[in-house]
Design a protein around this motif. Structure first.
Motif, short mmCIF file in Angstrom:
data_model
loop_
_atom_site.label_atom_id
_atom_site.label_comp_id
_atom_site.label_asym_id
_atom_site.label_seq_id
_atom_site.Cartn_x
_atom_site.Cartn_y
_atom_site.Cartn_z
N PRO A 107 0.81 -1.21 0.00
CA PRO A 107 0.00 0.00 0.00
C PRO A 107 0.85 1.26 0.00
N LEU A 108 0.37 2.29 -0.65
CA LEU A 108 1.02 3.60 -0.58
C LEU A 108 -0.10 4.61 -0.38
N ASP A 109 -0.02 5.40 0.69
CA ASP A 109 -1.11 6.34 0.98
C ASP A 109 -0.90 7.69 0.33
N VAL A 110 0.34 8.16 0.36
CA VAL A 110 0.62 9.50 -0.19
C VAL A 110 2.01 9.49 -0.81
N PRO A 158 -2.46 9.80 -3.81
CA PRO A 158 -2.51 11.27 -3.90
C PRO A 158 -1.11 11.86 -3.77
N VAL A 159 -0.88 12.97 -4.50
CA VAL A 159 0.45 13.58 -4.52
C VAL A 159 0.41 14.91 -3.79
N GLN A 178 -6.43 11.25 3.93
CA GLN A 178 -7.83 11.12 4.36
C GLN A 178 -8.80 11.55 3.26
N THR A 179 -8.47 12.64 2.58
CA THR A 179 -9.34 13.12 1.50
C THR A 179 -9.44 12.06 0.41
N ALA A 180 -8.30 11.48 0.05
CA ALA A 180 -8.31 10.46 -1.01
C ALA A 180 -9.18 9.29 -0.61
N ARG A 181 -9.11 8.96 0.65
CA ARG A 181 -9.87 7.81 1.11
C ARG A 181 -11.37 8.09 1.02
N GLN A 182 -11.75 9.31 1.39
CA GLN A 182 -13.19 9.64 1.32
C GLN A 182 -13.68 9.68 -0.12
N GLY A 202 -14.31 5.61 8.49
CA GLY A 202 -12.98 5.48 7.89
C GLY A 202 -11.86 5.62 8.91
N VAL A 203 -12.08 6.47 9.90
CA VAL A 203 -11.03 6.71 10.90
C VAL A 203 -10.85 5.49 11.81
N TYR A 204 -11.91 4.73 12.04
CA TYR A 204 -11.86 3.64 13.00
C TYR A 204 -11.56 2.27 12.36
#
Ligand SMILES: Nc1ncnc2c1ncn2[C@@H]1O[C@H](COP(=O)(O)OP(=O)(O)OP(=O)(O)O)[C@@H](O)[C@H]1O
Ligand SMILES: [Mg+2]
Length: 385
Positions: free
Chosen positions: A44-47, A72-73, A115-119, A200-202
């Motif tokens: 996984p890569l988040d950012v 997201p970049v 977090q924005t990307a995830r939403q 998403g946070v939990y």
């Protein structure tokens, strides 16, 4: 993103600014710095953070970065200008960080981008709830629910949430090798209203892409999870995910009835032994009394073996068709003990093959035969074998 899960961050660029930023990223244990090149597809890569020092817009650097990742970049620049910010917006950059920046600013901007990307991840808003139940303990509910969720996420790219509602002794997280701090109890125990963002946070993300909401840590916390809270949890979950897989406890009680209210597909597991079949028969009667729709019910015979009762015997005992058969397979306990679902560790073994077939027919869509794939497969065509 789980509040306590380290974000996987990659940094592109060199020079002094990149070195300083690398130090800032490693100074906080919120991040795990990974390399862009040579990363496995499934890691996984988040950012991704792109460091920019010049005066020209970094078109090529961004294009090269995007060859490696769809994460997201964040553009980190030592030479901010309104022109660069406009360019970044047009280029789909998630955020711009002005360098030098404090560790707190780096933390905030990177976390916000993740977090924005995830939403924004696609969810059809009409996700389906697949509940795995059996009236007999140890019949394979957690094995089937974890493998179901992981197979749907990895093979069909389905945006999937696994919720462990075996509230006293849930073990879905441990079967996936996760040790999260947050559980359904923490999620539902906070006063703030429940929505997709809070959910998403939990949750904790498994490397397959499945988000997992584990059962409470302590059995005594189970009673703190109310039935109405479960109903609203499942309502919110299906708005945010294409597929919600629910693992359950082996008895009918309030939380199970609340789960049934929100269930689109009930996989009722039985094993080829007389006591289990007796209890499955009782379950079928109870479901009828509860007016649970027959077309939402699938009987799954787990641990099928040539040495035990066969499918015909089971159908005769239940006076009902068996919809799916999952074989008794020694690779399953090995996979459980290795905390890697059998559909990942042994997709070629009898259980892995049968499980993948069950999930493929259920989830439908664009089946990728083993690769992380697109998220387009949201149409469910419930099939039978
Ligand atoms: N098809 C199978 N072949 C071989 N072993 C299996 C199979 N399905 C399940 N098992 C084994 O049975 C054990 C119990 O399975 P699992 O924990 O999924 O059951 P459960 O219904 O969730 O139990 P509980 O009611 O205690 O939560 C697991 O350790 C697993 O290794
Ligand atoms: Mg279980």
């Amino acid at each position: 993103m789980a509040a306590d899960r380290r974000l996987h961050v990659a940094l592109a660029g060199d020079g002094e600014a990149a070195t300083t930023l690398r130090s800032a990223l490693t100074a906080t244990d919120a991040f795990e710095l990974t390399e862009l090149a040579g990363r496995g597809q499934s890691e996984p890569l988040d950012v991704a953070v792109l460091v920019h020092e010049g005066t020209s817009e970094p078109h090529e650097e961004l294009a090269r970065l995007r060859e490696h990742t769809g994460a997201p970049v964040v553009l980190a620049t030592t030479t901010p200008s309104s022109g660069l910010v406009r360019w970044a917006l047009d280029a789909g950059v998630a955020d711009v960080l002005w360098l030098p920046a404090s560790e707190e600013s780096v933390l905030f901007v990177v976390e916000k981008a993740a977090q924005t990307a995830r939403q924004l991840e696609p969810g059809s808003g009409e996700g389906r709830v697949v509940t795995v139940f059996s009236p007999k303990g140890g019949s394979g509910k957690s094995v089937v629910s974890t493998n179901f969720a992981v197979a749907a996420a990895t093979h069909a790219g389905t945006k999937t949430l696994l919720i462990d509602l075996d509230l006293q002794f849930g073990d879905a997280a441990i079967m996936l090798g996760l040790a999260p701090d947050n559980t359904v109890r923490e999620l539902l125990g906070t006063p703030a209203a429940l929505d997709g963002e809070k959910l998403g946070v939990y949750t904790e993300r498994h490397s397959s892409g499945v988000d997992v909401l584990p059962a409470p840590m302590s059995p005594e916390d189970a009673e703190l999870v109310g039935e109405e809270a479960i109903r609203s949890l499942l309502r919110v979950a299906r708005e945010s995910y294409d597929l919600v897989v629910v693992d359950t406890a082996p008895f009918f009680y309030g939380p199970m009835l609340a789960t049934l209210d929100q269930t689109d597909e009930l996989l009722l597991l039985c094993n080829p032994d007389v006591p289990t079949l007796k209890n499955v028969r009782l379950t079928l009667k109870t479901l009828e009394l509860l007016s649970f729709p027959e077309d939402r019910l699938r009987i799954v015979l787990n641990r099928a073996s040539a040495n035990l009762m066969d499918r015909g015997d089971v159908e005769a005992a239940l006076d009902r068709k068996v919809d799916w058969v999952l074989p008794l397979d020694p690779t399953v306990p090995i996979a459980v003990n290795g905390a890697t679902p059998a559909v990942l560790s042994r997709p070629d073994a009898p259980f892995g093959i049968a499980m993948l077939e069950l999930v493929r027919a259920t989830v439908g869509g664009d089946w990728a035969g083993g690769k992380q794939h697109n998220r387009a497969a949201r149409l469910f065509s419930f099939g039978r074998n």
